[in-house]
Structures are given as structure tokens and as C-alpha cells.
Design a protein around this motif. Structure first.
Motif, mmCIF file in Angstrom:
data_model
loop_
_atom_site.group_PDB
_atom_site.id
_atom_site.type_symbol
_atom_site.label_atom_id
_atom_site.label_comp_id
_atom_site.label_asym_id
_atom_site.label_seq_id
_atom_site.Cartn_x
_atom_site.Cartn_y
_atom_site.Cartn_z
ATOM 1 N N UNK A 106 0.854 -1.234 0.100
ATOM 2 C CA UNK A 106 0.049 0.126 0.077
ATOM 3 C C UNK A 106 1.004 1.138 -0.246
ATOM 4 N N UNK A 107 1.736 1.475 0.997
ATOM 5 C CA UNK A 107 2.902 2.502 0.692
ATOM 6 C C UNK A 107 3.208 2.983 -0.503
ATOM 7 N N UNK A 108 3.760 2.100 -1.472
ATOM 8 C CA UNK A 108 4.066 2.107 -2.859
ATOM 9 C C UNK A 108 3.104 2.687 -3.607
ATOM 10 N N UNK A 109 1.769 2.167 -3.410
ATOM 11 C CA UNK A 109 0.636 2.665 -4.128
ATOM 12 C C UNK A 109 0.704 4.246 -3.774
ATOM 13 N N UNK A 110 0.733 4.678 -2.631
ATOM 14 C CA UNK A 110 0.540 6.028 -2.242
ATOM 15 C C UNK A 110 1.946 6.852 -2.784
ATOM 16 N N UNK A 111 2.804 6.213 -2.763
ATOM 17 C CA UNK A 111 3.996 6.867 -3.357
ATOM 18 C C UNK A 111 4.122 7.247 -4.955
ATOM 19 N N UNK A 112 3.216 6.275 -5.497
ATOM 20 C CA UNK A 112 3.201 6.151 -7.026
ATOM 21 C C UNK A 112 2.318 7.752 -7.430
ATOM 22 N N UNK A 113 1.659 7.980 -6.561
ATOM 23 C CA UNK A 113 0.542 9.298 -6.894
ATOM 24 C C UNK A 113 1.115 10.455 -6.088
ATOM 25 N N UNK A 114 2.105 10.285 -5.016
ATOM 26 C CA UNK A 114 2.630 11.672 -4.265
ATOM 27 C C UNK A 114 3.343 12.433 -5.352
#
Length: 527
Positions: A379-387
């Protein structure tokens, strides 16, 4: 519009089941490789194409799912993909040759890629925006559970039936899911009615398929074909390079590309894709290498191999909603990414320290580290993908990130196959050097085995000695393979350690309420 009551329950059940079914099929064949290889008369290295062809199809179709759903209509595309997946599963079970099953696994991967991506979009639409973290948690649990549940289920089916059942089990599930989708999942307003306004990037799709397909062929077959001494490898390598370079140039120049590579101009997304690639490599490679190690060297049955993977994975499943809630409360994603990478590296390294005579539960602690690591980076990498992206670029960023994860997995399996073959040859050469005729220990072991055979079977000294030599050769093979698998785990750990310093290039941006809503919608459309 969010669903209510029983309809909402059915949508959750259908979409999560479809996604988990697709994820299970990324790994269910791993414990069946030995049985499939024996049945089809091919090597373990050849049968691994059954895994790779599925991964390649996923890599190609995932970035295109948003476009295809828009062009055909999401419900129609979802139904068609489910039917394709179910039919291809049946044909895989009916296959009688390596080429036949590779083709049908590719078709299965084309259908399966949409099940994974579109299931979450439909699931998100069933929840109000404020409740979408619940949907994300449900889907995240499936992301962790699916790939590892595959070996357990596959092992049970192999032990009690035969390998075709690992594909046939999808048929009744697929039929039921198709009926539920047709009955309970509603169309989006105006879906599939704007075809005239949608440009189909045929050239981009063909270049992507040719580039990825040829690259994977080179990686898979390079070792057995002696790399560039083979004309086939030379030709496919050239096609891969030309197609991929052409794909990048072409996609950057046209207005409506199949894969929007321009978003990689954002530094945060560019570095996130590196982490995602490594995580995909580690996830798929570990689920491939461990079952083969357990069966080929440690003597586990297919079911024992799967069961060993399941308990530690449940730990990771339980961690997913905790991590999701923590991030929803404002805990930044980057610390989770760092800890997750370290845990996965620790898993690979501790596995590489185990001896071949360990008990079945000796792998529990390393596999628990793996489960924690996976849950802390997904989940953190999914979040970072759009940050750091603009809301309009969220779908492209997430779709590209998902494609890179699958590509990392396909690359990892090919890398593992080649590396294991290379290290096995080296280790066997080193071991054989210590068992030359006349060597004291070799002579002593040969005589000991031969005398035991004579005592048990009454064989003559010549045949007993010949059998003893064959048994020692088998022991050398087993030890050489074991050492090569340990080397592979060390290599995986090295990838994770090398990328950790790159976290300094990531940034954690606190999103506004509007951006959070846009991100949730983007994940719904693109994941």
C-alpha cells in the motif's frame, strides 16, 4: 453510486474472489512444476515458461485495462475478461504439450490482468468515498494472500488429484462469478458509448508486446541457447531493443499513448517504479524459488510446501488493514517502505543460511519476515506512486506502477532460472573435484554404500559399486542445487539492500481532501 445491503455484499464477494483467483494463478503452478515437467516430458527450466507467459500477458494488459474498459464499457470488458480467464483455465487443464499450455496460460493472463485491475475499480465504486479505505484494506488483504495461497491450494490438489486440477478449479468459480457480475454489477453511466472519441494506439500496443515478449524470451532462453552464440537469441535481442526504444520514443511523441510515459518525468514516480520493480522481483521470485527448493532438495511434498507458506502469510494479511489505517491517520509511507525492504532482505538472507537438513518449521521465521515485508511495502508504494502527481495524472501513474511490478516479477523468474543454472554448474564442478577416483573420502563413502547394498540386497560388488557411484552423484546434484538456491536468495537480498538508499529521492506529500478523493478514484480506475 455506492451499492447497498445484499448487492454490496455480492459485489465485495465477487470482486475480491475474482482478484484473489487471478493472484492465486500467478503462483498455484509453482508447486506443480515437477509434476507438470514429468507429465509433459520437459525440464523444470522449460516448464517455468508456464509462469512467465502468464506474467508477460499481465505486463502487457494491465496498463491497457483503463483504455479497454473505457472503450468497451467496464462491465462488458469485465465479463469478457472473466469468460476468457475461465475458458483458458479449462484449456490449460486439457493441454498435452508444453507449447499448448504456454499459449493458453498467456491467454489466461490476458483475461486475468483485467480481473485484478477492474475488480478494484468496481469494489471502490461500491463504497462511499469516506469508506474507501475499507475497500482498500479488503483488496490489500487479497494482494498479500492470493500469491501465497496459490502454493497451498496447488499442493493440496497435486497431492489428492493431478496437476490439471489446479486449472480446472477456476472453472466453477469463474462461472459463478460471471453470473453474479452479470446480475449484480451495474454499468457506469454512458460506459462504452464514446468509442468515436477514443483513439486506439495500435502501434504502441504492438511495440510493447513485441519488446516485452522478445526481452522475456532472451532472458528465459539465453542460458540454454548459450546466449549470443545463438542466432535466435541475437534476433530476438535486436527486436527487443528496437521495439522497446521505439515504444518509448513513440509513446512520448503522440497525444493519446497507450501508456503515458510522460508521468515518469516526475522524480517521485520515477524512483517509486524502481522500488516497485524490485518488490515485484522479490515477491514473484521468492514464491517461485522456495517451492522448487523445498520439493527438489528438501523432499517436501507439494502440499507440505504450500502449508509451510500459509501460516506466516496470514500474519501479513492481518497487517494490511493496520497499515492502511495508520496511513489514513497521516503516518508517512516512506518509513513503511524502508522497513519493508529491510525485512524482505532479511528474509532472503536468513533463508540462505539454512542447512538442507532443517525441519519443516525452520522456514517459518524467514517466511514471516517476508510476509511482514510484503505487507509494509504494498500500500505505501501505491501511495507513493501518486505523491507529487497532478490529479489528472493519477490513473497513468498507478497503471504504470502496476505494470512495472508485474514486469519485475517476470524479470525475476527469468533471472532466477538463469542464475540457478549458472551457479549449479559451478557448484557441481567444485563438488565433483573432491570426489575423484582414489580420493580417500570418496573411496570410503563408496565402499560404505556398496557394503550396505550387498548386505541388504545380496548384489555383487561390481553392481553395488556402480549403484553407490550413482547415489553419490545424486547427492552431489542435490547439494549443488541447494547451494545454487541459497545463492539466489542472497542475490534477491542484494537487490533490496541496493535500492534502500534511493528513498532519499522520494518525498512524502500531505494531500488535501480533494487530492485524496482524486487518488481514490484513480486507484479505482487504474489499479
Amino acid at each position: 453510486m455506492a451499492a447497498k445491503g445484499f448487492a454490496k455484499f455480492i459485489i465485495v464477494l465477487t470482486t475480491v474472489t475474482a482478484a484473489v483467483m487471478e493472484l492465486i494463478d500467478t503462483s498455484i503452478v509453482n508447486v506443480a512444476l515437477s509434476d507438470m515437467a514429468g507429465s509433459l516430458g520437459v525440464s523444470i527450466e522449460d516448464i517455468s515458461w508456464v509462469i512467465t507467459s502468464y506474467a508477460i500477458a499481465n505486463v502487457i494488459i494491465i496498463p491497457l485495462t483503463g483504455f479497454l474498459a473505457e472503450y468497451f464499457g467496464r462491465k462488458r470488458y469485465y465479463l469478457a475478461s472473466m469468460i476468457i480467464f475461465t475458458l483458458a483455465s479449462y484449456m490449460c487443464g486439457e493441454s498435452s504439450s508444453l507449447m499448448e499450455i504456454i499459449i493458453w496460460r498467456f491467454v489466461q493472463g490476458i483475461g486475468g490482468g483485467a480481473l485484478l485491475s477492474t475488480s478494484q475499480a468496481i469494489l471502490f465504486d461500491a463504497f462511499e468515498p469516506k469508506d474507501r479505505p475499507i475497500a482498500s484494506g479488503l483488496f490489500g488483504m487479497g494482494l498479500v494472500l492470493g500469491p501465497t495461497l496459490g502454493p497451498t491450494l496447488g499442493g493440496y490438489l497435486i497431492e489428492h488429484t493431478s496437476w490439471p486440477m489446479i486449472f480446472m478449479i477456476n472453472v466453477p468459480i469463474g462461472v459463478i462469478a460471471t453470473m453474479l457480475t452479470y446480475t449484480f454489477i451495474e454499468k457506469k453511466p454512458n460506459e462504452g458509448k464514446n468509442k468515436k472519441n477514443i483513439h486506439i494506439d495500435y502501434n504502441g500496443i504492438l511495440l510493447l508486446a513485441a519488446g516485452i515478449g522478445c526481452l522475456q524470451f532472451v532472458l528465459e532462453r539465453g542460458e540454454s541457447e548459450d546466449w549470443f552464440s545463438s542466432d535466435v537469441i541475437k534476433v530476438t535481442a535486436v527486436v527487443a531493443v528496437v521495439a522497446l526504444i521505439g515504444f518509448i520514443i513513440y509513446e512520448l511523441r503522440i497525444k493519446n499513448p497507450a501508456v503515458n510515459l510522460r508521468v515518469l518525468g516526475n522524480r517521485n514516480l520515477a524512483f517509486t517504479t524502481i522500488f516497485t520493480f524490485v518488490v515485484g522481483l522479490g515477491l514473484f521470485t521468492s514464491v517461485f524459488v522456495y517451492p522448487v527448493l523445498a520439493q527438489r532438495v528438501l523432499g517436501y511434498t507439494a502440499y507440505e510446501t504450500g502449508v509451510a507458506l500459509l501460516p506466516p502469510t496470514l500474519i501479513g494479511v492481518l497487517m494490511m488493514p493496520i497499515i492502511g489505517k495508520s496511513m489514513a491517520k497521516g503516518v508517512p509511507a516512506i518509513p513503511f517502505v524502508v522497513v519493508g525492504l529491510l525485512l524482505f532482505a532479511a528474509y532472503s538472507w536468513t533463508t540462505a543460511l539454512l542447512s538442507p537438513d532443517v525441519g519443516k518449521w525452520a522456514f517459518f521465521f524467514p517466511l514471516a519476515l517476508r510476509a511482514f515485508g510484503i505487507s509494509m511495502v504494498q500500500l505505501p508504494l501505491i501511495n507513493q506512486a501518486v505523491a507529487g502527481l497532478q490529479p489528472k495524472d493519477y490513473p497513468a501513474g498507478i497503471a504504470l506502477n502496476n505494470m512495472i511490478r508485474q514486469l519485475g516479477g517476470a524479470f525475476g523468474i527469468a533471472l532466477a532460472n538463469n542464475y540457478i543454472a549458472h551457479r549449479y554448474a559451478q557448484h557441481r564442478t567444485d563438488l565433483v573435484a573432491n570426489v575423484a577416483d582414489g580420493a580417500p573420502l570418496f573411496t570410503e563413502r563408496t565402499n560404505s554404500i556398496a557394503q550396505g547394498l550387498i548386505g541388504k540386497t545380496g548384489a555383487d560388488i561390481q553392481s553395488a559399486t556402480h549403484t553407490a557411484h550413482a547415489m553419490i552423484s545424486g547427492m552431489i546434484d542435490k547439494q549443488a542445487y541447494y547451494l545454487s538456491y541459497l545463492d539466489t536468495f542472497r542475490l534477491i537480498a542484494l537487490f533490496f539492500v541496493i535500492v534502500i538508499p534511493l528513498v532519499v529521492f522520494l518525498k512524502s506529500k500531505k494531500k488535501s481532501a480533494e487530492e485524496e478523493a482524486a487518488a481514490a478514484a484513480a486507484i479505482s480506475e487504474a489499479h
